[in-house]
Design an enzyme around this catalytic site. Structure first.
Site, PDB file in Angstrom:
ATOM      1  N   GLN A 105     -26.088  68.913   4.667  1.00 54.81           N
ATOM      2  CA  GLN A 105     -25.411  68.116   5.680  1.00 54.81           C
ATOM      3  C   GLN A 105     -23.983  68.569   5.931  1.00 54.81           C
ATOM      4  OE1 GLN A 105     -25.840  64.121   4.138  1.00 54.81           O
ATOM      5  NE2 GLN A 105     -28.070  64.166   4.314  1.00 54.81           N
ATOM      6  N   HIS A 172     -24.328  63.909   1.965  1.00 54.55           N
ATOM      7  CA  HIS A 172     -23.347  62.826   2.017  1.00 54.55           C
ATOM      8  C   HIS A 172     -21.901  63.325   2.036  1.00 54.55           C
ATOM      9  CE1 HIS A 172     -26.596  60.054   0.040  1.00 54.55           C
ATOM     10  NE2 HIS A 172     -27.029  60.677   1.124  1.00 54.55           N
ATOM     11  N   GLU A 267     -26.053  50.378   7.653  1.00 53.12           N
ATOM     12  CA  GLU A 267     -25.134  49.269   7.874  1.00 53.12           C
ATOM     13  C   GLU A 267     -24.150  49.525   9.002  1.00 53.12           C
ATOM     14  OE1 GLU A 267     -24.860  47.890   3.148  1.00 53.12           O
ATOM     15  OE2 GLU A 267     -23.076  48.625   4.200  1.00 53.12           O
ATOM     16  N   TYR A 277     -17.281  47.599  -0.389  1.00 52.57           N
ATOM     17  CA  TYR A 277     -18.453  47.389   0.455  1.00 52.57           C
ATOM     18  C   TYR A 277     -19.775  47.527  -0.305  1.00 52.57           C
ATOM     19  CZ  TYR A 277     -15.284  46.624   4.185  1.00 52.57           C
ATOM     20  OH  TYR A 277     -14.302  46.045   4.962  1.00 52.57           O
ATOM     21  N   TYR A 288     -35.962  56.289  -2.033  1.00 52.13           N
ATOM     22  CA  TYR A 288     -36.887  56.974  -1.129  1.00 52.13           C
ATOM     23  C   TYR A 288     -38.324  56.961  -1.647  1.00 52.13           C
ATOM     24  CZ  TYR A 288     -32.854  58.652   1.487  1.00 52.13           C
ATOM     25  OH  TYR A 288     -31.705  58.720   2.250  1.00 52.13           O
TER      26      TYR A 288
END
Length: 392
Positions: A105, A172, A267, A277, A288
């Protein structure tokens, strides 16, 4: 009793793992909003929107913004910074762009102009900074450089912030950039980098955070953790998984964020200074493989999301709708969905989500969403390029 237990079990499976979307946040789908508003004004239906390609590109445009002359400045995840003219022709910035590790990513990610770009021509980038000696590790970093007058070079690029702990994991990274409308500071996100058990809840470690720095990289004196021993003083909020959207509400000035959950539990959050959070202590998602990693969806001292999705939509860029080109949509939120390859029209009444519409199914993996200077909505679509949403 056994029948009730079986029905509950089947409902849980459908909500968390089924191919169909059965639950979209704590509230049900809102009104259709397909014909006329209460005051008699018209409200657009999804079928009225037509995507028009303004730039064709086979690779991944991760982020984009507009130069004052109307050209688009865009990042190719593989490491190119592109200047796109009004005819849809792209010219790479030839030198000075930081080297990235295009892996998983990570790569060249978001791009943002300085608030005084017209005078200083500074451009801010977030990217996956590779480790020394081609070691195969990388960290999310943010830096800035001056775009040359002819837009062919990025001069004097300087790293403003880089997470300490590099890893060879490919997931991430985050990583959106946004200017605070009231304080002029730079806000950005870094995901947990695949280390959920160590990074998000620990303010002495990078990862799983929203950050705030001054435009020159210095730490604002009123950041929430400046007086905490060993804490990362750039942290603004913590307990995040992988935030890939970050934008300020155009009227209230509040900071809104979306982040990827695991299997379920994506979210929307309104980010407040110093707040936790919850990831991974609380979550509306599961692993998963279908197993649970927590049995908690709430805990004292941890913030609840404004909205969540089960199953996940894989939210990417987002933008508030402004202007008058989209009747009845002003103030609503458009969120890109990587998983379902569409835009998600999140209908808002203040801070309350009153409904959702699926916009342009099969558009492709939407990576970024922006309101353009012409008040049209634009989206970058992986393997397609950049599209403008026109009203038919």
């Amino acid at each position: 009793m056994r029948i009730l237990s079986l029905l509950f079990f089947l409902f849980f499976l459908a909500a968390c793992s089924g191919p169909t979307e059965t639950t979209v946040s704590a509230s049900a789908d809102g009104p259709d909003r397909a014909s006329a508003a209460a005051d008699g004004g018209m409200i657009l239906t999804p079928s009225a929107i037509q995507p028009v390609t303004v730039f064709t590109y086979e690779d991944i445009i991760w982020g984009f913004c507009w130069l004052p002359d109307g050209r688009i400045l865009a990042t190719d995840k593989a490491g190119k910074l592109l200047v796109i003219n009004e005819q849809g022709q792209a010219t790479p910035v030839g030198s000075g762009v930081p080297t990235v590790r295009d892996h998983g990513q990570g790569g060249l990610m978001d791009v943002l102009l300085d608030r005084d770009f017209a005078n200083n021509r500074l451009v801010y980038l977030s990217y996956s900074m590779p480790g020394a000696n081609d070691s195969g590790v990388a960290a999310t970093a943010v830096g800035r450089g001056r775009l040359s007058d002819d837009a062919t070079a990025l001069e004097n690029f300087t790293v403003l912030y880089a997470m300490d702990d590099k890893t060879d994991k490919g997931q991430h990274y985050g990583s959106r950039l946004a200017w605070g409308p009231n304080d002029g500071h730079l806000y950005f996100t870094i995901g947990d980098r695949g280390d959920r058990d160590n990074n998000p809840q620990d303010t002495t470690r990078d990862g799983g955070k929203v950050y705030r720095i001054a435009a020159d990289g210095s730490i604002p004196a009123d950041n929430p953790f400046v007086d905490y021993p060993k804490a990362k003083t750039a942290i603004f909020s913590y307990g995040h998984r992988n935030p890939q959207s970050l934008t300020f509400h155009p009227e209230t000035g509040e900071l809104w964020e979306t982040e990827h959950g695991p299997r379920g539990g994506d979210e929307i959050n309104i980010i407040e200074k110093g707040k936790n959070y919850g990831w991974p202590v609380i979550s509306y998602g599961i692993n998963y493989n279908g197993t649970q990693f927590t049995d908690k969806v709430a805990q004292d001292g941890m913030e609840q999301p404004l909205h969540y999705w089960v199953p996940s939509i894989a939210p990417s860029g987002m933008a508030f709708v402004t202007g008058d080109r989209y009747p009845g949509w002003k103030g609503d939120l458009l969120v890109g969905s990587l998983k379902f390859m569409r835009l998600q029209h999140v209908q808002l009444n203040g801070k309350e989500v009153v409904g959702e519409q699926k916009l342009i199914n099969n558009l492709g993996r939407v990576r970024d969403v922006r309101m353009g200077p012409d008040d049209y909505i634009y989206a970058s679509v992986e393997g397609e390029g950049i599209v403008r949403l026109e009203v038919q």
